[in-house]
Scaffold this motif. Structure first.
Motif, PDB file in Angstrom:
ATOM      1  N   VAL A   1     -29.292 -66.949  25.792  1.00  0.00           N
ATOM      2  CA  VAL A   1     -28.310 -66.967  24.618  1.00  0.00           C
ATOM      3  C   VAL A   1     -26.479 -66.774  25.256  1.00  0.00           C
ATOM      4  O   VAL A   1     -25.538 -66.462  25.270  1.00  0.00           O
ATOM      5  N   LYS A   2     -27.006 -64.332  25.377  1.00  0.00           N
ATOM      6  CA  LYS A   2     -25.978 -64.150  25.725  1.00  0.00           C
ATOM      7  C   LYS A   2     -25.252 -64.906  27.663  1.00  0.00           C
ATOM      8  O   LYS A   2     -24.346 -64.669  27.662  1.00  0.00           O
ATOM      9  N   ALA A   3     -26.672 -64.600  28.533  1.00  0.00           N
ATOM     10  CA  ALA A   3     -26.200 -65.167  29.600  1.00  0.00           C
ATOM     11  C   ALA A   3     -25.934 -66.630  29.827  1.00  0.00           C
ATOM     12  O   ALA A   3     -24.683 -66.460  30.286  1.00  0.00           O
ATOM     13  N   ALA A   4     -26.194 -67.785  29.022  1.00  0.00           N
ATOM     14  CA  ALA A   4     -25.449 -68.642  29.652  1.00  0.00           C
ATOM     15  C   ALA A   4     -24.297 -68.704  29.092  1.00  0.00           C
ATOM     16  O   ALA A   4     -23.756 -69.387  29.520  1.00  0.00           O
ATOM     17  N   ASN A   5     -23.519 -67.522  27.606  1.00  0.00           N
ATOM     18  CA  ASN A   5     -22.864 -68.108  27.127  1.00  0.00           C
ATOM     19  C   ASN A   5     -21.601 -67.225  28.368  1.00  0.00           C
ATOM     20  O   ASN A   5     -20.031 -67.260  28.705  1.00  0.00           O
ATOM     21  N   ASP A   6     -21.986 -66.533  28.825  1.00  0.00           N
ATOM     22  CA  ASP A   6     -21.050 -65.995  30.043  1.00  0.00           C
ATOM     23  C   ASP A   6     -20.945 -65.988  30.898  1.00  0.00           C
ATOM     24  O   ASP A   6     -20.505 -65.663  32.447  1.00  0.00           O
ATOM     25  N   THR A   7     -19.757 -67.396  30.764  1.00  0.00           N
ATOM     26  CA  THR A   7     -18.917 -67.828  31.614  1.00  0.00           C
ATOM     27  C   THR A   7     -17.393 -68.861  30.533  1.00  0.00           C
ATOM     28  O   THR A   7     -17.489 -69.671  30.254  1.00  0.00           O
TER      29      THR A   7
END
Length: 497
Positions: free
Chosen positions: A414-420
């Motif tokens: 979730v953290k990686a997916a939202n890191d944009t």
């Protein structure tokens, strides 16, 4: 002299190669034209007027004059016009698909699919036309009534992209026409002809001159023509679909005139597969989403996250299915992966692959340009061991590249997916209902695909958050609101109630 087409139309009258202003087919004031290329072979197959900023005023004035009458048209009549337009579009589906394929490079099957999807908007908004409602309320102060009425905002300007030109036009124009607005469309230089065909069919459906106007233009005149549209005093609403970079410029231009704006901008969509997912379901969804129009969709899967326990199994499954794709001209029988739409897209795809090779990514399949005539082809490419340092992680790919990232925990992904900075769409596959609700709430995107890669429909709102834009297109109430103003009336009554 009529142009000779590289394909045959059942209804030759559908092909239009002039701009459409105030119900007339016109050339640019300069008399200049620009080439339209078939991306499947790199050949010029049509010419269109190269309109410039000097051509904008006549189109907007025509739309403004038409608005004075069209805003008074009964909602049921507007609905009937939309339904007639819808019928004509469906009747001419095969011809439209041919034009669309030769403009965009997408396979005929995909072109037909776009038209089916796009016609959902004419159908949906024909119903919405009669469902615009105001309110009546009794306020706290005695002897008063508050009333709100909805009215069309005025002339709209639509700036549309090349990847789904028919769908983008019908999504924007159908809402505008249902609300009672008139419109001026600037199609992409790559795809002017399908839009002109829609204008012709709108005319046949009975829309009065000036309600629907189209200004075609080449790349060199696009910025100045777009600016002239955005800043014209009679344009009250601008709807733009395209890159975030250009969307920011559009927003700045419209801010000067305090114009209402809808921005549907870039995406960097994560596609997440957990180890409890149905892998076949996830794979089929990813195949359809990732390779559609050779990856040239704003909501395509840009970053594919696979839980470590199933990483090898799932990537091998995708590789096996991808190997069955057939690359070729979109009009050829059996083609399942067409060309990219512009030569620049091929170069960009190649740069993504080279960057991945240099920085720890591993190319499992593909990664090369494909020579078919002079078309703009690139192999369907699978990159393994992707990480946040690669360009394919940071930028919108718009190419047939599937980059796979491994993850361990839900919190991590979730953290990686939202890191944009983008927030257009997110997708996930899991059979855990608790996780489903958590992801729906925790993923930062305007649209969430839950065990599906296909969630766009006329009935539901479409639009992003963060740097993917603002405003909604399609859906109940919200989309038509983008073309309406709310007027408040306060009535003072004698006596007390």
């Amino acid at each position: 002299m009529a142009q000779t087409l590289p394909f045959k139309l059942a209804n030759p009258d559908l092909f239009k190669d002039k701009s459409y202003v105030n119900g007339k087919w016109v050339e640019a004031k300069s008399g200049k034209k620009f080439d339209v290329y078939d991306p499947g072979n790199g050949q010029v197959w049509a010419l269109c007027p190269n309109n410039a900023a000097e051509d904008v005023d006549a189109a907007v004035e025509a739309a403004h004059a038409a608005f004075q009458k069209y805003k008074l048209v009964n909602p049921r009549t507007r609905a009937q016009l939309l339904m007639k337009w819808d019928t004509l579009i469906r009747e001419n589906k095969e011809d439209l698909a041919q034009i669309l394929t030769h403009e965009t490079g997408k396979p005929l099957a995909e072109a037909r699919g776009e038209i089916d999807y796009a016609a959902g908007f004419t159908w949906w908004f024909s119903g919405e036309a009669e469902r615009v409602r105001g309110t009546v309320s009794q306020p706290a102060q005695p002897g008063r009534r508050h009333v709100t009425v909805k009215q069309p905002i005025g002339v709209a300007a639509a700036l549309v992209p090349w990847n789904f030109p028919i769908a983008m036009i019908l999504r924007k124009c159908s809402a505008a026409f249902a609300a009672g607005c008139t419109i001026v469309v600037k199609p992409s230089p790559e795809t002017p002809l399908s839009v002109l065909t829609l204008a012709y069919l709108a005319e046949k459906a009975g829309f009065e001159p000036g309600v629907f106007n189209v200004l075609t233009t080449a790349l060199d005149n696009t910025p100045s023509l777009s600016e002239a549209l955005c800043t014209h005093e009679h344009v009250k609403k601008v709807t733009f679909t395209g890159s975030t970079r250009v969307g920011k410029l559009v927003a700045k231009l419209c801010a000067e005139g305090l114009k209402k704006v809808t921005l549907e901008l870039g995406g960097n969509s994560p596609f997440i597969i957990f180890d409890d997912a149905n892998l076949e379901q996830a794979a089929e969804a990813l195949m359809a989403l990732k390779w559609r129009h050779a990856g040239q969709a704003c909501i395509t899967a840009n970053r594919i996250y696979v839980q470590k326990g199933i990483y090898v199994k799932f990537t091998n499954l995708i590789a096996e299915k991808t190997a069955k794709l057939k690359i070729g001209h979109g009009a050829q029988d059996g083609t399942t992966l067409g060309s990219l739409t512009t030569p620049q897209s091929v170069d960009k795809a190649f740069s993504f692959v080279e960057d991945a090779k240099k920085n720890g990514g591993r190319v499992l399949t593909g990664g090369n340009k494909v020579k078919i005539d002079d078309g703009y082809f690139f192999e369907p490419t699978i990159i393994l061991d992707a990480h946040e340092g690669l360009l394919v992680s940071k930028e919108e790919q718009f190419s047939p590249i599937a980059a796979f990232f491994a993850f361990e925990s839900e919190e991590e992904v979730v953290k990686a997916a939202n890191d944009t900075s983008m927030g257009l769409a997110s997708y996930f596959f899991t059979k855990n209902i608790d996780r489903t609700w958590r992801l729906l709430e925790n993923l930062e995107a305007g649209q969430i695909g839950m065990n599906t890669g296909n969630m766009s429909a006329a009935e539901i709102p479409f639009g992003g958050i963060k740097m993917s834009g603002y405003g909604k297109e399609s859906g109940k109430d919200v989309a038509i609101e983008e073309y309406l103003i709310t007027k408040t009336g306060v009535l003072s009554l004698e006596g007390h109630y």
